[in-house]
Design a protein around this motif. Structure first.
Motif, PDB file in Angstrom:
ATOM      1  N   GLU A   1       0.784  -1.307   0.033  1.00  0.00           N
ATOM      2  CA  GLU A   1      -0.038   0.125   0.037  1.00  0.00           C
ATOM      3  C   GLU A   1       0.791   1.182   0.001  1.00  0.00           C
ATOM      4  OE1 GLU A   1      -3.412   0.226   2.510  1.00  0.00           O
ATOM      5  OE2 GLU A   1      -3.663  -2.010   2.644  1.00  0.00           O
ATOM      6  N   ASN A   2       0.723   2.068  -0.972  1.00  0.00           N
ATOM      7  CA  ASN A   2       1.575   3.453  -1.175  1.00  0.00           C
ATOM      8  C   ASN A   2       0.948   4.419  -0.413  1.00  0.00           C
ATOM      9  OD1 ASN A   2       3.038   5.520  -1.997  1.00  0.00           O
ATOM     10  ND2 ASN A   2       2.906   4.974  -4.052  1.00  0.00           N
ATOM     11  N   PRO A   3       1.467   4.839   0.624  1.00  0.00           N
ATOM     12  CA  PRO A   3       0.930   5.892   1.352  1.00  0.00           C
ATOM     13  C   PRO A   3       0.860   7.506   0.718  1.00  0.00           C
ATOM     14  CG  PRO A   3       3.031   5.626   2.162  1.00  0.00           C
ATOM     15  CD  PRO A   3       2.733   4.622   1.137  1.00  0.00           C
ATOM     16  N   PHE A   4       1.638   7.378  -0.616  1.00  0.00           N
ATOM     17  CA  PHE A   4       1.887   8.910  -0.973  1.00  0.00           C
ATOM     18  C   PHE A   4       0.838   9.242  -2.092  1.00  0.00           C
ATOM     19  CE2 PHE A   4       5.914   7.209   0.758  1.00  0.00           C
ATOM     20  CZ  PHE A   4       5.983   8.261   1.472  1.00  0.00           C
ATOM     21  N   PRO A   5       0.536  10.186  -2.602  1.00  0.00           N
ATOM     22  CA  PRO A   5      -0.370  10.756  -3.497  1.00  0.00           C
ATOM     23  C   PRO A   5       0.506  10.529  -4.926  1.00  0.00           C
ATOM     24  CG  PRO A   5       0.617  12.546  -2.652  1.00  0.00           C
ATOM     25  CD  PRO A   5       0.815  11.732  -1.709  1.00  0.00           C
ATOM     26  N   SER A   6      -0.153  10.350  -6.030  1.00  0.00           N
ATOM     27  CA  SER A   6       0.416  10.046  -7.273  1.00  0.00           C
ATOM     28  C   SER A   6       0.622  11.472  -8.035  1.00  0.00           C
ATOM     29  CB  SER A   6      -0.747   9.326  -8.211  1.00  0.00           C
ATOM     30  OG  SER A   6      -0.430   9.354  -9.590  1.00  0.00           O
ATOM     31  N   CYS A   7       1.803  11.801  -8.334  1.00  0.00           N
ATOM     32  CA  CYS A   7       2.048  12.876  -9.114  1.00  0.00           C
ATOM     33  C   CYS A   7       2.303  12.535 -10.344  1.00  0.00           C
ATOM     34  CB  CYS A   7       3.464  13.718  -8.419  1.00  0.00           C
ATOM     35  SG  CYS A   7       2.966  13.966  -6.693  1.00  0.00           S
ATOM     36  N   GLU A   8       1.826  13.110 -11.515  1.00  0.00           N
ATOM     37  CA  GLU A   8       2.016  12.692 -12.872  1.00  0.00           C
ATOM     38  C   GLU A   8       2.667  14.128 -13.754  1.00  0.00           C
ATOM     39  OE1 GLU A   8      -1.560  11.240 -14.666  1.00  0.00           O
ATOM     40  OE2 GLU A   8      -1.895   9.930 -12.978  1.00  0.00           O
ATOM     41  N   PHE A   9       3.480  13.744 -14.605  1.00  0.00           N
ATOM     42  CA  PHE A   9       3.976  14.902 -15.253  1.00  0.00           C
ATOM     43  C   PHE A   9       3.959  14.596 -16.478  1.00  0.00           C
ATOM     44  CE2 PHE A   9       6.257  13.982 -11.290  1.00  0.00           C
ATOM     45  CZ  PHE A   9       6.406  15.671 -10.884  1.00  0.00           C
ATOM     46  N   ASN A  10       3.709  15.763 -17.224  1.00  0.00           N
ATOM     47  CA  ASN A  10       3.653  15.602 -18.928  1.00  0.00           C
ATOM     48  C   ASN A  10       4.924  16.191 -19.433  1.00  0.00           C
ATOM     49  OD1 ASN A  10       2.445  15.468 -21.479  1.00  0.00           O
ATOM     50  ND2 ASN A  10       1.436  17.268 -21.346  1.00  0.00           N
ATOM     51  N   TRP A  11       5.784  15.162 -19.779  1.00  0.00           N
ATOM     52  CA  TRP A  11       7.272  15.567 -20.471  1.00  0.00           C
ATOM     53  C   TRP A  11       7.095  15.186 -21.869  1.00  0.00           C
ATOM     54  CZ3 TRP A  11       9.265  12.809 -15.483  1.00  0.00           C
ATOM     55  CH2 TRP A  11       9.606  13.756 -14.548  1.00  0.00           C
ATOM     56  N   SER A  12       7.667  16.083 -22.749  1.00  0.00           N
ATOM     57  CA  SER A  12       7.539  15.585 -24.057  1.00  0.00           C
ATOM     58  C   SER A  12       8.755  14.650 -24.519  1.00  0.00           C
ATOM     59  CB  SER A  12       8.045  17.010 -24.895  1.00  0.00           C
ATOM     60  OG  SER A  12       9.217  17.462 -24.730  1.00  0.00           O
ATOM     61  N   ILE A  13       8.934  13.954 -25.499  1.00  0.00           N
ATOM     62  CA  ILE A  13       9.813  12.976 -25.929  1.00  0.00           C
ATOM     63  C   ILE A  13      11.331  13.861 -25.975  1.00  0.00           C
ATOM     64  CG2 ILE A  13      10.804  11.656 -27.776  1.00  0.00           C
ATOM     65  CD1 ILE A  13       8.418  10.529 -26.217  1.00  0.00           C
ATOM     66  N   ALA A  14      11.268  15.066 -26.425  1.00  0.00           N
ATOM     67  CA  ALA A  14      12.125  16.108 -26.584  1.00  0.00           C
ATOM     68  C   ALA A  14      12.866  16.126 -25.176  1.00  0.00           C
ATOM     69  CB  ALA A  14      12.037  17.418 -27.273  1.00  0.00           C
ATOM     70  N   GLU A  15      11.844  16.633 -24.139  1.00  0.00           N
ATOM     71  CA  GLU A  15      12.655  16.644 -22.893  1.00  0.00           C
ATOM     72  C   GLU A  15      13.391  15.639 -22.209  1.00  0.00           C
ATOM     73  OE1 GLU A  15       9.754  20.033 -20.783  1.00  0.00           O
ATOM     74  OE2 GLU A  15       8.721  18.272 -21.603  1.00  0.00           O
ATOM     75  N   VAL A  16      12.580  14.464 -22.488  1.00  0.00           N
ATOM     76  CA  VAL A  16      13.335  13.174 -21.672  1.00  0.00           C
ATOM     77  C   VAL A  16      14.517  12.703 -22.686  1.00  0.00           C
ATOM     78  CG1 VAL A  16      12.995  10.769 -21.935  1.00  0.00           C
ATOM     79  CG2 VAL A  16      10.882  11.975 -21.403  1.00  0.00           C
TER      80      VAL A  16
END
Length: 104
Positions: A31-46
């Motif tokens: 059980e994960n006690p932490f909230p889910s943080c999502e990011f929108n990174w472009s392929i160029a950024e990765v």
């Protein structure tokens, strides 16, 4: 984007898709006690971050399905916990993989 619902053990849930026959199973009753943080990174950024870290790209592949995530009700199940855009709609990459190595 932050959601209060935590991410489960998606790595263990996907082991049969990614590494068939591999030992594992994850952490029992995880059980994960932490909230889910999502990011929108472009392929160029990765790819830029990998380059700045001194890594060389060896392979990059895109897939018209996603493992273990039905992001929208209309998504079509392919079996084996894989989902894709519904039939009759334009295909687009839903997942990618890459491998890198240290430069030099």
């Amino acid at each position: 984007m932050t959601e209060p619902g935590a991410v489960g053990d998606y790595v263990a849930d996907s082991v049969d898709l990614v590494l068939p026959g591999a030992p594992g199973g994850g952490i029992a009753n995880f059980e994960n006690p932490f909230p889910s943080c999502e990011f929108n990174w472009s392929i160029a950024e990765v790819l830029g971050a990998l380059r700045r870290a001194g890594l060389l790209l060896e392979s990059f592949d895109e897939y018209p399905y996603v493992n273990g995530w039905q992001g929208f009700e209309e998504m079509a199940e392919l079996g084996g916990k894989r989902w894709r855009v519904p039939a009759g709609r334009p295909e687009l990459p839903l997942m990618y993989s890459l491998s890198v190595r240290l430069a030099g």
